[in-house]
Design a protein around this motif. Structure first.
Motif, PDB file in Angstrom:
ATOM      1  N   GLY A 213     -10.017   6.439   3.071  1.00  0.00           N
ATOM      2  CA  GLY A 213     -10.799   5.790   2.016  1.00  0.00           C
ATOM      3  C   GLY A 213      -9.868   4.730   0.812  1.00  0.00           C
ATOM      4  O   GLY A 213      -8.872   5.287   1.488  1.00  0.00           O
ATOM      5  N   LYS A 214      -9.377   4.272   0.891  1.00  0.00           N
ATOM      6  CA  LYS A 214      -8.375   3.114   0.194  1.00  0.00           C
ATOM      7  C   LYS A 214      -9.108   2.558  -1.178  1.00  0.00           C
ATOM      8  O   LYS A 214     -10.425   1.734  -1.059  1.00  0.00           O
ATOM      9  N   ARG A 215      -8.935   2.547  -2.189  1.00  0.00           N
ATOM     10  CA  ARG A 215      -8.925   2.361  -2.913  1.00  0.00           C
ATOM     11  C   ARG A 215      -8.383   0.234  -3.827  1.00  0.00           C
ATOM     12  O   ARG A 215      -6.734   0.748  -3.574  1.00  0.00           O
ATOM     13  N   VAL A 216      -8.917  -0.876  -3.522  1.00  0.00           N
ATOM     14  CA  VAL A 216      -7.433  -1.990  -4.366  1.00  0.00           C
ATOM     15  C   VAL A 216      -8.186  -2.324  -5.386  1.00  0.00           C
ATOM     16  O   VAL A 216     -10.301  -2.335  -5.538  1.00  0.00           O
ATOM     17  N   VAL A 217      -7.888  -2.974  -6.958  1.00  0.00           N
ATOM     18  CA  VAL A 217      -7.769  -3.136  -8.080  1.00  0.00           C
ATOM     19  C   VAL A 217      -7.516  -5.070  -7.489  1.00  0.00           C
ATOM     20  O   VAL A 217      -6.383  -5.382  -6.693  1.00  0.00           O
TER      21      VAL A 217
ATOM     22  N   ARG B 238       0.797  -0.956   0.196  1.00  0.00           N
ATOM     23  CA  ARG B 238       0.102  -0.216   0.172  1.00  0.00           C
ATOM     24  C   ARG B 238       0.993   1.002  -0.360  1.00  0.00           C
ATOM     25  O   ARG B 238       1.648   1.560   1.026  1.00  0.00           O
TER      26      ARG B 238
ATOM     27  N   VAL C 133     -12.503  -2.754  -9.431  1.00  0.00           N
ATOM     28  CA  VAL C 133     -12.100  -1.512  -8.221  1.00  0.00           C
ATOM     29  C   VAL C 133     -12.802  -1.078  -7.261  1.00  0.00           C
ATOM     30  O   VAL C 133     -14.225  -1.084  -7.581  1.00  0.00           O
TER      31      VAL C 133
ATOM     32  N   VAL D  67      -7.211   3.546 -13.465  1.00  0.00           N
ATOM     33  CA  VAL D  67      -7.849   3.564 -12.428  1.00  0.00           C
ATOM     34  C   VAL D  67      -7.793   5.067 -11.564  1.00  0.00           C
ATOM     35  O   VAL D  67      -6.457   5.065 -11.263  1.00  0.00           O
TER      36      VAL D  67
ATOM     37  N   VAL E 240      -3.711   6.848  -4.806  1.00  0.00           N
ATOM     38  CA  VAL E 240      -2.698   5.656  -5.659  1.00  0.00           C
ATOM     39  C   VAL E 240      -3.598   4.447  -5.056  1.00  0.00           C
ATOM     40  O   VAL E 240      -3.344   4.148  -4.012  1.00  0.00           O
ATOM     41  N   PRO E 241      -3.791   3.545  -6.227  1.00  0.00           N
ATOM     42  CA  PRO E 241      -4.801   2.788  -5.538  1.00  0.00           C
ATOM     43  C   PRO E 241      -3.376   1.470  -5.442  1.00  0.00           C
ATOM     44  O   PRO E 241      -2.506   1.374  -5.633  1.00  0.00           O
ATOM     45  N   GLN E 242      -4.472   0.092  -4.060  1.00  0.00           N
ATOM     46  CA  GLN E 242      -3.833  -0.902  -4.068  1.00  0.00           C
ATOM     47  C   GLN E 242      -4.201  -2.303  -5.344  1.00  0.00           C
ATOM     48  O   GLN E 242      -5.763  -2.670  -5.626  1.00  0.00           O
ATOM     49  N   PHE E 243      -3.485  -3.133  -5.411  1.00  0.00           N
ATOM     50  CA  PHE E 243      -3.701  -3.929  -6.220  1.00  0.00           C
ATOM     51  C   PHE E 243      -3.548  -5.014  -5.381  1.00  0.00           C
ATOM     52  O   PHE E 243      -2.963  -5.083  -4.010  1.00  0.00           O
ATOM     53  N   ASP E 244      -4.436  -6.274  -5.908  1.00  0.00           N
ATOM     54  CA  ASP E 244      -4.701  -7.544  -5.366  1.00  0.00           C
ATOM     55  C   ASP E 244      -2.921  -8.270  -5.951  1.00  0.00           C
ATOM     56  O   ASP E 244      -3.286  -9.282  -5.318  1.00  0.00           O
TER      57      ASP E 244
ATOM     58  N   PRO F  54      -6.073  -2.521 -14.948  1.00  0.00           N
ATOM     59  CA  PRO F  54      -6.310  -1.029 -14.836  1.00  0.00           C
ATOM     60  C   PRO F  54      -4.809  -1.289 -14.462  1.00  0.00           C
ATOM     61  O   PRO F  54      -3.872  -1.735 -13.312  1.00  0.00           O
TER      62      PRO F  54
END
Lengths: 151, 158
Positions: B18-22, A98, B28, A151, A104-108, A129
């Protein structure tokens, strides 16, 4: 950790805390990190199915003053991968770690896009994305050009 | 700044939160906090989690939704003319008296009977004239008997 807990004597009453403090896991990308290539190039498609997942063998960091052995790479950094027995450069487009920056997103999964030595992407499309800041950074513009979703 | 909505709880996410997760499939998800994210990771269905907006919507909690439902629609019957019959014609037919209709029926029956008589007379004349032809003459007689019976019925039933 679980094995050790089983060995602890359960009859002794004065042992109250059996748990250990654990820091949150770090998902930094470094040497030997396994990575998922999200190109549509042939090497990417073969590499993802190969007996060994594509791995990072070197991180090219812009700041060369780092002396520690643990050299980590994050979003937008160039790395050297070992895919299907070959070495190939790549750029990290998705990171499980993170990043505490706005938007800035977090990816799985740790995603990566193959590039050649000039910095041109090897494939023609990116299937996952991509973080939006790739559009604004000049050195990542070529990656952003072949991206399908942001994203 | 755009106000996001948490994918899990349905709450508004203000800037700085908040938090954004892909996810691996490319979808998303935006979470308000780690409570929402952990619930989602535990695969808890938000429709079963009492404090989320999805649950409240599903179980119809809250007065606002009930007010909206009270407004019902009523269909209005609209009378209008059709091609082939003007509005006045339709009204006239609707407002016919039963006696008038009975008289019409009687007229139709009488007319049909006259027509039948005329036809049988004609056929008799044709028969005496052309006996040599034989069988083909009988067939038109049979068909003609049926038609006058059907005549009066058509005129009355309305």
């Amino acid at each position: 950790m679980n094995n050790f807990v089983r060995l602890l004597p359960t009859t002794i009453d004065f042992i109250v805390h059996r748990s250990f403090s654990i820091t949150a896991p770090l998902y930094d990308l470094q040497k030997v990190s396994r990575v998922h290539v999200v190109d549509n190039s042939k090497l990417a498609l073969d590499g993802n199915v190969y007996k060994r997942m594509p791995r990072i063998i070197h991180c090219y960091k812009r700041n060369n003053n780092l002396t520690r052995t643990r050299l980590t790479a994050g979003l937008g950094d160039k790395v050297l991968l070992a895919i299907k027995g070959q070495m190939k450069k790549a750029i990290i487009v998705g990171c499980k770690q993170r990043v505490r920056k706005p938007n800035v997103p977090q990816f799985d999964s740790n995603n990566v896009v193959l590039i050649d030595d000039d910095g041109n992407p090897v494939g023609t499309r990116i299937l996952a994305p991509i973080p939006a800041f790739f559009r604004t950074r000049g050195d990542l513009a070529k990656i952003a050009a072949i991206a399908t979703a942001f994203v | 700044m755009k106000l996001e909505i948490c994918n899990y709880s349905g709450y508004k996410i203000y800037p700085g939160h908040g938090k954004r997760v892909v996810k691996i499939d490319g979808k998303v998800h935006i979470y308000l906090n780690s409570k929402c994210q952990r619930s989602a990771d535990m695969r808890r269905n938000p429709r079963r989690v009492t404090w989320t907006v999805l649950y409240r919507r599903k179980h119809k909690k809250g007065a606002a939704e009930q007010e909206i439902k009270k407004r019902t629609r009523r269909t209005v019957k609209f009378q209008r003319a059709i091609t082939g019959a003007t509005w006045n014609d339709i009204l006239a037919k609707r407002n016919q008296q039963p006696e008038f209709r009975k008289a019409q029926r009687q007229d139709a029956i009488n007319a049909a009977k006259l027509a039948k008589k005329a036809k049988t007379q004609q056929k008799k004349a044709a028969q005496t004239g052309g006996v040599k032809t034989g069988k083909p003459v009988k067939k038109p007689e049979k068909i003609q008997k049926n038609i006058p019976k059907a005549g009066p019925k058509k005129g009355t039933q309305r």
